[in-house]
Design a protein around this motif. Structure first.
Motif, short mmCIF file in Angstrom:
data_model
loop_
_atom_site.label_atom_id
_atom_site.label_comp_id
_atom_site.label_asym_id
_atom_site.label_seq_id
_atom_site.Cartn_x
_atom_site.Cartn_y
_atom_site.Cartn_z
N UNK A 162 0.83 -1.21 0.00
CA UNK A 162 0.00 0.00 0.00
C UNK A 162 0.87 1.26 0.00
N UNK A 163 1.95 1.23 0.75
CA UNK A 163 2.87 2.36 0.79
C UNK A 163 3.52 2.57 -0.58
N UNK A 164 3.96 1.47 -1.19
CA UNK A 164 4.56 1.56 -2.52
C UNK A 164 3.58 2.17 -3.52
N UNK A 165 2.35 1.68 -3.50
CA UNK A 165 1.36 2.16 -4.46
C UNK A 165 1.00 3.63 -4.26
N UNK A 166 1.06 4.09 -3.00
CA UNK A 166 0.70 5.48 -2.71
C UNK A 166 1.80 6.46 -3.07
N UNK A 167 3.04 6.00 -3.03
CA UNK A 167 4.17 6.92 -3.22
C UNK A 167 4.91 6.69 -4.54
N UNK A 168 4.70 5.53 -5.12
CA UNK A 168 5.43 5.18 -6.34
C UNK A 168 4.63 4.12 -7.09
N UNK A 169 3.44 4.50 -7.51
CA UNK A 169 2.53 3.53 -8.09
C UNK A 169 2.98 2.95 -9.40
N UNK A 170 3.76 3.71 -10.16
CA UNK A 170 4.19 3.26 -11.48
C UNK A 170 5.40 4.08 -11.93
N UNK A 171 6.22 3.49 -12.78
CA UNK A 171 7.36 4.23 -13.33
C UNK A 171 6.89 5.39 -14.20
N UNK A 172 5.64 5.33 -14.67
CA UNK A 172 5.09 6.39 -15.52
C UNK A 172 4.81 7.67 -14.75
N UNK A 173 4.87 7.59 -13.41
CA UNK A 173 4.66 8.79 -12.61
C UNK A 173 5.81 9.78 -12.75
N UNK A 174 6.97 9.32 -13.21
CA UNK A 174 8.19 10.13 -13.14
C UNK A 174 8.82 10.31 -14.52
N UNK A 175 9.61 11.37 -14.65
CA UNK A 175 10.22 11.69 -15.92
C UNK A 175 11.37 10.76 -16.29
N UNK A 176 11.77 10.82 -17.55
CA UNK A 176 12.85 9.98 -18.08
C UNK A 176 14.13 10.18 -17.27
N UNK A 177 14.79 9.07 -16.96
CA UNK A 177 16.05 9.12 -16.21
C UNK A 177 15.89 9.16 -14.70
N UNK A 178 14.65 9.09 -14.22
CA UNK A 178 14.42 9.12 -12.77
C UNK A 178 14.91 7.82 -12.12
N UNK A 179 15.29 7.93 -10.85
CA UNK A 179 15.74 6.77 -10.08
C UNK A 179 14.98 6.74 -8.75
N UNK A 180 14.39 5.59 -8.46
CA UNK A 180 13.65 5.40 -7.21
C UNK A 180 14.35 4.26 -6.45
N UNK A 181 14.77 4.54 -5.23
CA UNK A 181 15.44 3.54 -4.40
C UNK A 181 14.53 3.20 -3.22
N UNK A 182 14.28 1.92 -3.02
CA UNK A 182 13.38 1.46 -1.96
C UNK A 182 14.16 0.58 -1.00
N UNK A 183 14.14 0.93 0.29
CA UNK A 183 14.76 0.07 1.29
C UNK A 183 13.66 -0.65 2.06
N UNK A 184 13.87 -1.94 2.31
CA UNK A 184 12.84 -2.72 2.99
C UNK A 184 13.44 -3.96 3.63
N UNK A 185 12.74 -4.48 4.63
CA UNK A 185 13.10 -5.77 5.24
C UNK A 185 12.34 -6.92 4.58
N UNK A 186 11.37 -6.58 3.72
CA UNK A 186 10.46 -7.58 3.14
C UNK A 186 10.69 -7.70 1.64
N UNK A 187 11.27 -8.80 1.23
CA UNK A 187 11.60 -8.99 -0.19
C UNK A 187 10.34 -9.09 -1.05
N UNK A 188 9.25 -9.56 -0.48
CA UNK A 188 8.02 -9.73 -1.24
C UNK A 188 7.55 -8.41 -1.85
N UNK A 189 7.81 -7.30 -1.17
CA UNK A 189 7.43 -5.98 -1.67
C UNK A 189 8.15 -5.67 -2.98
N UNK A 190 9.33 -6.23 -3.16
CA UNK A 190 10.15 -5.93 -4.33
C UNK A 190 9.98 -6.95 -5.45
#
Length: 454
Positions: free
Chosen positions: A114-142
């Motif tokens: 739910x957090x991922x979807x609210x803050x970074x729902x899709x790569x189409x949200x961001x312009x070309x060349x953007x980088x999103x880094x996600x830190x987590x303890x739960x591999x299933x999210x990735x």
């Protein structure tokens, strides 16, 4: 850390695609620290950037979800007037305002989709060349192609650990001469976990060798509170009590055992082990090695055991599991066991083998499922011992056969290594409720007295 920065930096320079990168590992392993280093190193190369820290914690606050969305919008667009009413409207606003910008975003400590979807729902949200880094303890999210690449965080090696610890304990890159040996003991205890090295180093600063020795001895029984609190987040985040039961059982009894064997035993306890163990692996709480054996970082093991100790710090027999030999001996020798006990392990040197009465187990039989003995002899009525056992592991079993009064209907696994057994049961037995198979260890024959019934 430098290797990861270089790898990410190289990837950033070579691609104009929107790339999502995941950093996965147990609590305290340094995910946030490395993400901050990357953010500070390359952040100026982007049109906008945002580091959303402690998302798991902020998300639980009142209005925390929209607060994070507003923070993301402010960091990148410097907009202070836009107020987001709810998560869904926030998603639309983020897409509309950020789709044309090349941004760097770090989403730190994500623990739900739910957090991922609210803050970074899709790569189409961001312009070309953007980088999103996600830190987590739960591999299933990735998983499921949600990110382009997942980096599994590694623990520090011995030299890196010594240096990090020394900066906190001595304000220098190496220990002072008088503390060199005991520093290595503390580093070994920490298992390459940066959190533990920093916390313990700071705590031991300016203390004497005698105080260090006392702290180290205490740590072997009771973990440091700061480290315990940080690691316990992953345990508390488990959604079901069954998953917590599996974790605690592994922490107390099943480390370094074959995964299939443990699964068979835990399923016999009604714990749905296949999915449970899979979730524990995804949450960085348990590992499985190349030989398919279960593993767990020593500090995670200690965290689990401390959860049990805290159930009843002073009265051992009120805890649900017992494993520390002094506590177990106290309970068995005084015959003070209670219905609270679900599992018990007592391992003693063969030269100091103890003879105890089965009466010590009389009050435990209602819930006792797991029993592990080594260097122990029992005398008395074995039906008292075994009424609800699912797993019996008895190294050095002293008898030539399993007693006829040993109740077997509930058992799913018997392991008798280095035993005196000549035949399994003195008389032929009919087992109605459970199916057994005999599994010889590699290189062993029946005459070697090292075998298992599973």
């Amino acid at each position: 850390m430098l290797d990861m920065i270089q790898l990410l930096d190289k990837d950033i320079e070579q691609s104009n695609d929107v790339i999502l990168l995941g950093m996965w590992g147990m609590g305290g392993v340094g995910k946030t620290t490395i993400a901050k280093a990357i953010y500070n190193k390359i952040g100026r190369d982007f049109e906008g950037r945002s580091f959303l820290a402690n998302i798991r914690e902020v998300w639980e606050r009142n209005f925390g979800q929209v607060e994070l969305q507003e923070q993301l919008l402010f960091d990148i667009n410097k907009e202070m007037t836009t107020k987001i009413q709810n998560i869904e409207s926030g998603k639309n606003i983020l897409k509309d305002r950020l789709w044309h910008k090349r941004v760097l975003i770090v989403l730190d400590d994500v623990n739900t989709l739910e957090q991922m979807n609210a803050l970074c729902g899709s790569s189409k949200w961001f312009g070309s060349g953007s980088r999103i880094i996600i830190t987590t303890r739960d591999k299933h999210i990735l998983s499921r192609n949600r990110v382009s690449q997942v980096f599994k965080m590694k623990h520090l090696d011995e030299n890196e650990s010594i240096e990090l610890f020394s900066w906190h304990a001595f304000k220098n890159a190496t220990p002072t001469k008088d503390f060199a040996e005991i520093s290595r003991d503390v580093v070994e205890y920490s298992g390459g976990l940066p959190l533990a090295l920093e916390v313990l180093g700071s705590y031991l600063l300016d203390r004497s060798v005698i105080e260090w020795q006392c702290v180290l001895e205490k740590l072997r029984r009771i973990p440091n509170n700061q480290v315990q609190k940080k690691l316990k987040i992953s345990y508390d985040a488990l959604n079901e009590d069954i998953e917590k039961e599996i974790f605690l059982n592994i922490a107390c009894f099943f480390i370094d055992m074959d995964t299939n064997d443990v699964t068979h035993i835990l399923n016999g306890c009604g714990l749905f082990a296949e999915i449970g163990i899979s979730i524990l692996i995804e949450r960085s709480l348990v590992t499985v090695d190349a030989k398919d054996r279960l593993g767990m970082h020593d500090l995670l093991r200690d965290m689990g055991r401390e959860i049990i100790r805290e159930e009843s710090p002073e009265v051992f027999e009120e805890r649900c599991r017992l494993w520390f030999h002094e506590d177990v001996l106290d309970v068995l020798s005084k015959q003070t066991g209670t219905k609270s006990i679900k599992g018990l392990a007592l391992k003693l040197p063969r030269a100091n083998a103890k003879c105890l009465s089965t009466k010590a187990f009389k009050e435990m039989t209602t819930r006792l499922r797991l029993l592990q003995l080594d260097g122990v002899k029992l005398d008395g009525d074995f039906e008292i011992l075994s009424r609800n056992l699912r797993w019996l592991c008895w190294n050095g079993f002293p008898l030539t056969h399993i007693p006829t009064d040993f109740y077997r209907e509930s058992l799913v696994s018997i392991e008798l290594e280095n035993s005196n057994v000549k035949r399994v049961w003195k008389e032929a037995q009919v087992l109605l409720s459970i199916s057994f198979y005999l599994n010889f260890r590699p290189g062993c024959t029946f005459e070697s007295n090292s075998w298992r019934l599973l």
